[in-house]
Design a protein around this motif. Structure first.
Motif, PDB file in Angstrom:
ATOM      1  N   SER A  94       2.938 -41.777  47.590  1.00  0.00           N
ATOM      2  CA  SER A  94       3.344 -43.168  47.281  1.00  0.00           C
ATOM      3  C   SER A  94       2.086 -43.944  47.059  1.00  0.00           C
ATOM      4  O   SER A  94       2.345 -45.009  46.204  1.00  0.00           O
ATOM      5  N   LEU A  95       0.886 -43.729  47.647  1.00  0.00           N
ATOM      6  CA  LEU A  95      -0.325 -44.590  47.417  1.00  0.00           C
ATOM      7  C   LEU A  95      -1.394 -43.721  46.573  1.00  0.00           C
ATOM      8  O   LEU A  95      -2.398 -44.305  46.201  1.00  0.00           O
ATOM      9  N   GLY A  96      -0.981 -42.592  46.037  1.00  0.00           N
ATOM     10  CA  GLY A  96      -1.896 -41.825  45.299  1.00  0.00           C
ATOM     11  C   GLY A  96      -3.330 -41.738  45.857  1.00  0.00           C
ATOM     12  O   GLY A  96      -4.232 -41.704  45.364  1.00  0.00           O
ATOM     13  N   ALA A  97      -3.071 -41.096  47.157  1.00  0.00           N
ATOM     14  CA  ALA A  97      -4.461 -40.808  48.155  1.00  0.00           C
ATOM     15  C   ALA A  97      -4.762 -39.433  47.802  1.00  0.00           C
ATOM     16  O   ALA A  97      -4.071 -38.461  47.993  1.00  0.00           O
ATOM     17  N   GLY A  98      -6.293 -39.249  47.291  1.00  0.00           N
ATOM     18  CA  GLY A  98      -6.843 -37.911  47.321  1.00  0.00           C
ATOM     19  C   GLY A  98      -7.206 -37.219  48.578  1.00  0.00           C
ATOM     20  O   GLY A  98      -6.884 -37.752  49.694  1.00  0.00           O
ATOM     21  N   MET A  99      -7.639 -36.167  48.529  1.00  0.00           N
ATOM     22  CA  MET A  99      -7.981 -35.389  49.861  1.00  0.00           C
ATOM     23  C   MET A  99      -9.271 -36.041  50.528  1.00  0.00           C
ATOM     24  O   MET A  99      -8.883 -36.342  51.671  1.00  0.00           O
ATOM     25  N   ALA A 100     -10.068 -36.734  50.088  1.00  0.00           N
ATOM     26  CA  ALA A 100     -11.141 -37.565  50.759  1.00  0.00           C
ATOM     27  C   ALA A 100     -10.578 -38.630  51.112  1.00  0.00           C
ATOM     28  O   ALA A 100     -10.723 -38.895  52.499  1.00  0.00           O
ATOM     29  N   GLU A 101      -9.622 -39.513  50.803  1.00  0.00           N
ATOM     30  CA  GLU A 101      -9.038 -40.602  51.300  1.00  0.00           C
ATOM     31  C   GLU A 101      -8.047 -40.168  52.214  1.00  0.00           C
ATOM     32  O   GLU A 101      -8.014 -40.731  53.374  1.00  0.00           O
ATOM     33  N   GLN A 102      -7.392 -39.130  52.158  1.00  0.00           N
ATOM     34  CA  GLN A 102      -6.359 -38.536  53.338  1.00  0.00           C
ATOM     35  C   GLN A 102      -7.278 -38.252  54.445  1.00  0.00           C
ATOM     36  O   GLN A 102      -7.099 -38.604  55.846  1.00  0.00           O
ATOM     37  N   GLN A 103      -8.625 -37.705  54.449  1.00  0.00           N
ATOM     38  CA  GLN A 103      -9.385 -37.411  55.461  1.00  0.00           C
ATOM     39  C   GLN A 103     -10.082 -38.743  56.139  1.00  0.00           C
ATOM     40  O   GLN A 103      -9.960 -38.721  57.389  1.00  0.00           O
ATOM     41  N   TRP A 104     -10.158 -39.905  55.387  1.00  0.00           N
ATOM     42  CA  TRP A 104     -10.620 -41.135  56.003  1.00  0.00           C
ATOM     43  C   TRP A 104      -9.462 -41.801  56.824  1.00  0.00           C
ATOM     44  O   TRP A 104      -9.506 -42.336  57.622  1.00  0.00           O
ATOM     45  N   ILE A 105      -8.146 -41.629  56.163  1.00  0.00           N
ATOM     46  CA  ILE A 105      -7.212 -42.123  56.668  1.00  0.00           C
ATOM     47  C   ILE A 105      -6.889 -41.602  58.321  1.00  0.00           C
ATOM     48  O   ILE A 105      -6.786 -42.220  59.194  1.00  0.00           O
ATOM     49  N   VAL A 106      -7.135 -40.442  58.340  1.00  0.00           N
ATOM     50  CA  VAL A 106      -6.889 -39.513  59.496  1.00  0.00           C
ATOM     51  C   VAL A 106      -8.194 -40.069  60.450  1.00  0.00           C
ATOM     52  O   VAL A 106      -8.522 -40.408  61.696  1.00  0.00           O
ATOM     53  N   SER A 107      -9.428 -39.696  59.855  1.00  0.00           N
ATOM     54  CA  SER A 107     -10.628 -39.969  60.474  1.00  0.00           C
ATOM     55  C   SER A 107     -10.934 -41.264  61.102  1.00  0.00           C
ATOM     56  O   SER A 107     -11.849 -41.460  61.907  1.00  0.00           O
ATOM     57  N   SER A 108     -10.445 -42.448  60.194  1.00  0.00           N
ATOM     58  CA  SER A 108     -10.568 -43.893  60.802  1.00  0.00           C
ATOM     59  C   SER A 108     -10.129 -44.095  62.150  1.00  0.00           C
ATOM     60  O   SER A 108     -10.725 -44.612  63.027  1.00  0.00           O
ATOM     61  N   TYR A 109      -8.897 -43.432  62.488  1.00  0.00           N
ATOM     62  CA  TYR A 109      -8.618 -43.259  63.711  1.00  0.00           C
ATOM     63  C   TYR A 109      -9.348 -42.889  64.853  1.00  0.00           C
ATOM     64  O   TYR A 109      -9.722 -43.335  66.026  1.00  0.00           O
ATOM     65  N   ASN A 110      -9.898 -41.548  64.594  1.00  0.00           N
ATOM     66  CA  ASN A 110     -10.935 -40.880  65.302  1.00  0.00           C
ATOM     67  C   ASN A 110     -12.011 -41.467  65.610  1.00  0.00           C
ATOM     68  O   ASN A 110     -12.657 -41.603  66.771  1.00  0.00           O
ATOM     69  N   LEU A 111     -12.503 -42.216  64.624  1.00  0.00           N
ATOM     70  CA  LEU A 111     -14.137 -42.731  64.380  1.00  0.00           C
ATOM     71  C   LEU A 111     -13.971 -43.954  65.596  1.00  0.00           C
ATOM     72  O   LEU A 111     -14.843 -43.973  66.499  1.00  0.00           O
ATOM     73  N   VAL A 112     -12.819 -44.889  65.225  1.00  0.00           N
ATOM     74  CA  VAL A 112     -12.924 -45.903  66.058  1.00  0.00           C
ATOM     75  C   VAL A 112     -12.457 -45.717  67.365  1.00  0.00           C
ATOM     76  O   VAL A 112     -13.028 -46.399  68.544  1.00  0.00           O
ATOM     77  N   PHE A 113     -11.766 -44.617  67.678  1.00  0.00           N
ATOM     78  CA  PHE A 113     -11.299 -44.186  68.920  1.00  0.00           C
ATOM     79  C   PHE A 113     -12.583 -43.958  69.759  1.00  0.00           C
ATOM     80  O   PHE A 113     -13.047 -44.369  70.885  1.00  0.00           O
ATOM     81  N   ALA A 114     -13.422 -43.067  68.931  1.00  0.00           N
ATOM     82  CA  ALA A 114     -14.865 -42.659  69.480  1.00  0.00           C
ATOM     83  C   ALA A 114     -15.835 -43.780  70.086  1.00  0.00           C
ATOM     84  O   ALA A 114     -16.479 -43.699  70.884  1.00  0.00           O
ATOM     85  N   ALA A 115     -15.676 -44.741  69.082  1.00  0.00           N
ATOM     86  CA  ALA A 115     -16.597 -45.967  69.270  1.00  0.00           C
ATOM     87  C   ALA A 115     -15.966 -46.920  70.274  1.00  0.00           C
ATOM     88  O   ALA A 115     -16.908 -47.485  71.236  1.00  0.00           O
ATOM     89  N   VAL A 116     -14.778 -46.924  70.652  1.00  0.00           N
ATOM     90  CA  VAL A 116     -14.284 -47.700  71.683  1.00  0.00           C
ATOM     91  C   VAL A 116     -14.064 -47.278  73.143  1.00  0.00           C
ATOM     92  O   VAL A 116     -14.181 -47.742  74.171  1.00  0.00           O
ATOM     93  N   VAL A 117     -13.908 -45.788  73.194  1.00  0.00           N
ATOM     94  CA  VAL A 117     -13.729 -45.110  74.515  1.00  0.00           C
ATOM     95  C   VAL A 117     -14.866 -45.203  75.467  1.00  0.00           C
ATOM     96  O   VAL A 117     -14.205 -45.632  76.728  1.00  0.00           O
ATOM     97  N   LEU A 118     -15.989 -45.014  75.034  1.00  0.00           N
ATOM     98  CA  LEU A 118     -16.884 -45.458  76.404  1.00  0.00           C
ATOM     99  C   LEU A 118     -17.042 -46.905  76.513  1.00  0.00           C
ATOM    100  O   LEU A 118     -17.092 -47.226  77.944  1.00  0.00           O
ATOM    101  N   LEU A 119     -16.666 -47.814  75.818  1.00  0.00           N
ATOM    102  CA  LEU A 119     -16.559 -49.224  76.253  1.00  0.00           C
ATOM    103  C   LEU A 119     -15.558 -49.368  77.051  1.00  0.00           C
ATOM    104  O   LEU A 119     -15.627 -50.418  77.965  1.00  0.00           O
ATOM    105  N   ALA A 120     -14.441 -48.868  76.811  1.00  0.00           N
ATOM    106  CA  ALA A 120     -13.205 -49.048  77.531  1.00  0.00           C
ATOM    107  C   ALA A 120     -13.334 -48.522  78.981  1.00  0.00           C
ATOM    108  O   ALA A 120     -12.936 -49.268  79.995  1.00  0.00           O
ATOM    109  N   GLY A 121     -14.283 -47.348  79.090  1.00  0.00           N
ATOM    110  CA  GLY A 121     -14.484 -46.967  80.379  1.00  0.00           C
ATOM    111  C   GLY A 121     -15.369 -48.039  81.160  1.00  0.00           C
ATOM    112  O   GLY A 121     -15.384 -48.303  82.455  1.00  0.00           O
ATOM    113  N   PHE A 122     -16.188 -48.526  80.515  1.00  0.00           N
ATOM    114  CA  PHE A 122     -17.189 -49.681  80.976  1.00  0.00           C
ATOM    115  C   PHE A 122     -16.552 -50.863  81.697  1.00  0.00           C
ATOM    116  O   PHE A 122     -16.647 -51.326  82.486  1.00  0.00           O
TER     117      PHE A 122
END
Length: 503
Positions: A40-68
């Motif tokens: 639908s959006l013409g996303a290549g493999m690198a873009e697919q990885q970023w779509i999935v990784s963006s979730y995990n990256l922000v998750f990792a950045a927020v999780v310690l702050l959430a515990g704090f």
């Protein structure tokens, strides 16, 4: 009075597990829609990885702050904010018309998940202790285990009937309902560190997020060659920033994480073990949909159903974990889970060697079953082993620290699987296309190559699809073998760290 209290605790447990279930369904349902999103959006493999990784990256950045914040402001209040983020992100995703908008939606969802998971685990650690904690963590793990592999089935149904945007509409409605039931049934907990500073250590947050982002960027770029400058330079800078964050936070008067918990061998051993659970889970669900839906010509619904062996084995493993742990202990059960994951990875990769389609798919089923059992047994055993060592006042920090390791596993799972798979696929496509006299080059992913092949009405299109299928299957051998090697090395590390601990 005791019956009323027990009933209230059970309602709280059910509601918290419901939040975990729908959040994990959301996480993995999206992966089944990736082939449709790619088209639908013409996303290549690198873009697919970023779509999935963006979730995990922000998750990792927020999780310690959430515990704090959770330990200071209250875990339930913080958790409800995280659930609200999913509602906002669902609205953004529903209207997304390009890859950047989708990245924004997935990033907000990652932030929500980074709050919900550690706060849910922290609430369980506060509301339940002793044998009750083990049962609560098992229920929590079963909910997550159901959601992780069951998500592809839900995603397949929604994508087949409503299109990939239907997943976001479903999320919005479900998360609103979860917020309502949690507010009504889960008791508020007092802030454990009300006397401590509420000043957020932004330097620590920035260093950790930048480190994970650059490391992930290097992994994504590694699909074009691990030794290329745009791969190893970001990875090295990312590692330096992550190490710098740890050193800075360790000496800070206002630390973001409680590194002192890593002094306990059981807790320290669980961290890399839990990392491998997410590494395996995200890697499998990133690679398998394209194989099941594109290479084997199944739709999203059937593709999701073909991941059901992972679901069933995970459920069975979660149901059996108490009996297994009573015999060999939490440590032994955790090591058994890692062994099952490694064996499952090797079996799925080895399946691609078989020439017969029936034998190949049977072997893939066996591999999924092994890996699913490892996921189902591992999560409750590891969480009980670790959280049982955490003081009540540090429940949020302990849960967040473990969750950071899990999310790092998600990042390297998508990164290693995606980069190894993409690199081997493009190399294999080039070699097979040249030997077959095919002049076409790979578009960057098997889904886009099949889409490209649809533009040819003669034998060229069939030849392109055959080359793409064989290349993807061959690449899976390398991807799953590399994953098994990583898990085996981690298994050795866990054995060494925990060698002097009790069962």
């Amino acid at each position: 009075m005791a019956d009323a209290k027990g009933s209230g605790m059970n309602r709280s447990l059910v509601c918290l597990c419901a939040a975990e279930l729908v959040m994990m369904v959301n996480t993995t349902a999206f992966n089944v829609a990736l082939p449709d999103i790619t088209e639908s959006l013409g996303a290549g493999m690198a873009e697919q990885q970023w779509i999935v990784s963006s979730y995990n990256l922000v998750f990792a950045a927020v999780v310690l702050l959430a515990g704090f914040l959770g330990d200071r402001l209250g875990h339930l209040r913080t958790m409800l904010v995280g659930l609200g983020m999913f509602v906002v992100a669902s609205a953004v995703g529903l209207m997304a018309g390009n890859v950047p908008a989708l990245l924004v939606s997935r990033s907000i969802m990652g932030a929500g998940a980074g709050v919900v998971i550690p706060m849910g685990q922290a609430l369980l650690g506060i509301l339940f202790r002793g044998s009750g904690l083990s049962r609560a963590m098992t229920a929590w793990a079963i909910a997550g285990t159901l959601g992780v592999p069951f998500g592809p089935l839900v995603g397949g149904v929604l994508t087949a009937t409503l299109g990939w945007r239907g997943i976001f509409g479903f999320d919005g409605v479900v998360f609103l309902a979860v917020i309502a039931v949690i507010r009504m049934n889960v008791p508020r907990t007092r802030a454990s560190h009300g006397s401590r500073s509420l000043r957020i250590p932004w330097m620590s947050v920035a260093m950790m997020f930048a480190g994970f982002t650059l490391f992930s960027a290097g992994l994504v770029n590694a699909q074009h060659g691990l030794l290329s400058a745009d791969a190893w330079i970001p990875m090295m800078v990312g590692i330096v920033l992550i190490v710098g964050f740890v050193l800075h936070d360790r000496t800070s008067r206002n630390p973001l994480m409680e590194l002192g918990l890593m002094g306990d061998p059981s807790f320290a051993a669980c961290a890399p073990a839990l990392m491998m659970l997410n590494f395996s889970m995200y890697g499998i669900i990133f690679i398998m949909p394209a194989y099941l839906e594109t290479v084997l010509h199944h739709g999203a619904l059937v593709g999701g159903m073909l991941l059901m062996p992972l679901v069933v084995a995970s459920i069975v493993g979660s149901w059996m974990v108490d009996g297994i742990a009573s015999r060999i202990g939490s440590r032994g059960t955790s090591l058994l889970a890692l062994g099952c994951l490694a064996a499952g990875m090797l079996t799925i990769g080895a399946a691609m060697w078989w020439p017969g389609e029936a034998v190949r798919q049977s072997t893939v089923l066996i591999g999924q079953t092994m890996a699913g059992f490892g996921l189902g047994v591992g999560q409750p055993a590891m969480l009980t082993w670790a959280m049982g060592r955490v003081p009540v006042g540090q429940s949020g920090a302990g849960s967040s620290l473990l969750t950071v390791f899990r999310q790092f596993g998600s990042i390297i799972g998508v990164g290693i699987f995606g980069s190894v798979q993409s690199g081997l696929y493009e190399t294999g496509f080039c070699d097979l296309a040249q030997s077959a006299g095919l002049g076409q080059r790979s578009a960057g992913s098997v889904t886009l190559d099949f889409q490209q092949a649809a533009g040819f009405t003669d034998a060229t299109g069939d030849l392109m699809r055959e080359v793409a299928s064989r290349s993807y299957e061959s690449a899976m051998i390398g991807s799953f073998s590399a994953a098994a090697a990583v898990i085996i090395v981690t298994l050795g590390v866990v054995v060494m760290i925990s060698r002097k601990t009790s069962r």
